[in-house]
Design an enzyme around this catalytic site. Structure first.
Site, short mmCIF file in Angstrom:
data_model
loop_
_atom_site.label_atom_id
_atom_site.label_comp_id
_atom_site.label_asym_id
_atom_site.label_seq_id
_atom_site.Cartn_x
_atom_site.Cartn_y
_atom_site.Cartn_z
N ASP A 50 13.75 93.03 75.76
CA ASP A 50 13.05 93.83 75.43
C ASP A 50 11.92 93.30 76.97
OD1 ASP A 50 10.47 94.44 73.98
OD2 ASP A 50 9.77 92.89 74.83
N GLU A 122 18.20 96.86 72.50
CA GLU A 122 17.94 95.58 73.46
C GLU A 122 18.53 94.65 74.17
OE1 GLU A 122 12.69 95.73 71.98
OE2 GLU A 122 14.59 94.22 71.49
#
Length: 239
Positions: A50, A122
């Site tokens: 992320d 991610e």
């Protein structure tokens, strides 16, 4: 044995779409492992991925739009870095075919669930950084997001859907929309919300789904804005 071969084929295809070949394939496997399948899952990978994703897209937008303010860049990034976009990207790459899910998730169609697909994307960015380094992971993100950044519509996307709809209605001198929860499906930690957006006197109501109330409201607002601009376009002022 057949399942193993299919997974290997799926992982090979995913690496091709990523534009990166793993030296340690176990890192890719962990990035694609949901917590329902094994204790060694991808949630910690998501945490790192992320950050890599947000930094890289922020830098891409910073370079592409030198005149935008910090707030405008933040809103623009939010339009590109979100569950919907990541899930769409994962679907384009057939990431679902390479996921490792527990029996329950597999049975309930977890390989198509946007939240699981987005998390896997991610996690894969993190896996690339662990297998190589940050710069390589950044190149992968740039490769995947280049076209989306190039074609992003700043005028519409720099504002979130609800803000854009509100401003469009005010410009046409109409009342603000009303949002209502129509349905909530699933359990507390795995819910799907159905939200309606009512434009009142205009006689238009639309519904949208999302994994949170906020996400569903944004999607409903975007749908309502699309309808409004098609039905009641603003006349451009003559210069």
């Amino acid at each position: 044995m057949k399942d193993d071969v299919l997974k290997q084929q799926a992982h090979a295809a995913i690496q091709k779409k990523l534009g990166y070949a793993f030296r340690d394939i176990s890192l890719l496997r962990q990035a694609l492992t949901h917590r329902s399948h094994h204790a060694k899952h991808n949630e910690r990978f998501e945490f790192v991925g992320d950050s890599i994703l947000n930094y890289t897209v922020a830098r891409m937008l910073f370079d592409a739009f030198p005149k935008l303010t910090e707030g405008e860049l933040s809103r623009l990034r939010a339009s590109l870095v979100n569950e919907g976009v990541l899930a769409e990207m994962a679907a384009e790459m057939n990431v679902g075919d390479g996921l490792y899910l527990g029996a329950g998730e597999l049975k309930s169609g977890g390989f198509r669930r946007p939240s699981i697909l987005a998390d896997a994307m991610e996690a894969m960015f993190a896996a690339v950084s662990f297998d190589a380094d940050f710069n390589t992971a950044e190149k992968v993100v740039r490769h995947l997001f280049a076209e989306r950044v190039r074609r992003v519509d700043f005028q519409n996307q720099a504002k979130d859907g609800k803000t854009a709809l509100q401003e469009a209605l005010q410009a046409r001198r109409f009342a603000l929309p009303k949002y209502r929860i129509e349905e909530q499906i699933g359990h507390a930690n795995d819910s799907m919300f159905v939200i309606s957006c009512d434009l009142g006197e205009l006689g238009f109501v639309c519904r949208a789904k999302g994994t949170s109330r906020k996400a569903a409201e944004q999607e409903a607002a975007k749908e309502a804005l699309k309808w409004l601009e098609e039905k009641l376009p603003l006349k451009k002022k003559k210069k």
